[in-house]
Scaffold this motif. Structure first.
Motif, mmCIF file in Angstrom:
data_model
loop_
_atom_site.group_PDB
_atom_site.id
_atom_site.type_symbol
_atom_site.label_atom_id
_atom_site.label_comp_id
_atom_site.label_asym_id
_atom_site.label_seq_id
_atom_site.Cartn_x
_atom_site.Cartn_y
_atom_site.Cartn_z
ATOM 1 N N TRP A 162 0.830 -1.196 0.000
ATOM 2 C CA TRP A 162 0.000 0.000 0.000
ATOM 3 C C TRP A 162 0.869 1.251 0.000
ATOM 4 O O TRP A 162 0.605 2.214 -0.719
ATOM 5 C CB TRP A 162 -0.896 0.001 1.229
ATOM 6 N N ALA B 139 2.632 1.343 -3.623
ATOM 7 C CA ALA B 139 1.793 1.453 -4.810
ATOM 8 C C ALA B 139 0.603 2.388 -4.626
ATOM 9 O O ALA B 139 -0.076 2.697 -5.599
ATOM 10 C CB ALA B 139 1.280 0.063 -5.205
ATOM 11 N N PRO C 18 0.154 5.747 -4.025
ATOM 12 C CA PRO C 18 0.089 6.971 -4.836
ATOM 13 C C PRO C 18 -0.107 6.687 -6.330
ATOM 14 O O PRO C 18 -0.880 7.377 -7.000
ATOM 15 C CB PRO C 18 1.441 7.640 -4.583
ATOM 16 N N ALA C 19 0.561 5.685 -6.846
ATOM 17 C CA ALA C 19 0.423 5.348 -8.272
ATOM 18 C C ALA C 19 -0.994 4.864 -8.572
ATOM 19 O O ALA C 19 -1.581 5.224 -9.600
ATOM 20 C CB ALA C 19 1.441 4.288 -8.665
ATOM 21 N N LEU C 20 -1.561 4.051 -7.679
ATOM 22 C CA LEU C 20 -2.931 3.569 -7.902
ATOM 23 C C LEU C 20 -3.938 4.709 -7.773
ATOM 24 O O LEU C 20 -4.941 4.742 -8.492
ATOM 25 C CB LEU C 20 -3.265 2.452 -6.912
ATOM 26 N N ASP D 266 -3.335 7.885 -8.562
ATOM 27 C CA ASP D 266 -3.231 8.638 -9.818
ATOM 28 C C ASP D 266 -3.924 7.913 -10.958
ATOM 29 O O ASP D 266 -4.589 8.531 -11.794
ATOM 30 C CB ASP D 266 -1.770 8.882 -10.178
ATOM 31 N N LEU D 267 -3.774 6.595 -11.013
ATOM 32 C CA LEU D 267 -4.420 5.790 -12.047
ATOM 33 C C LEU D 267 -5.939 5.894 -11.937
ATOM 34 O O LEU D 267 -6.639 6.053 -12.943
ATOM 35 C CB LEU D 267 -3.972 4.336 -11.928
ATOM 36 N N SER E 82 -7.053 9.386 -13.060
ATOM 37 C CA SER E 82 -6.938 9.476 -14.514
ATOM 38 C C SER E 82 -8.112 8.765 -15.199
ATOM 39 O O SER E 82 -8.687 9.282 -16.152
ATOM 40 C CB SER E 82 -5.607 8.888 -14.964
#
Length: 54
Positions: A33, A36, A38-40, A42-43, A46
């Motif tokens: 968690w 990953a 922040p990347a999730l 942002d995904l 988006s």
């Protein structure tokens, strides 16, 4: 009856396996968690922007 008491005394200091599995799983989830998250996020934002047209 005495055999049961002796068997219980032998395992008194041991941590049950399910406790270790639970702690290790919680540690893995927290690590994934943290790496990953922040990347999730942002995904997700988006994908939400592309659906809403924003």
């Amino acid at each position: 009856m005495e055999d049961m008491v002796e068997g219980w005394r032998d395992e008194r200091g041991d941590v049950p396996g399910w406790v270790l599995i639970t702690l290790m799983t919680a540690g893995l989830v927290a690590t994934v968690w943290a790496l990953a998250g922040p990347a999730l996020g942002d995904l997700f934002l988006s994908a939400l922007d592309s659906v809403t047209g924003g």
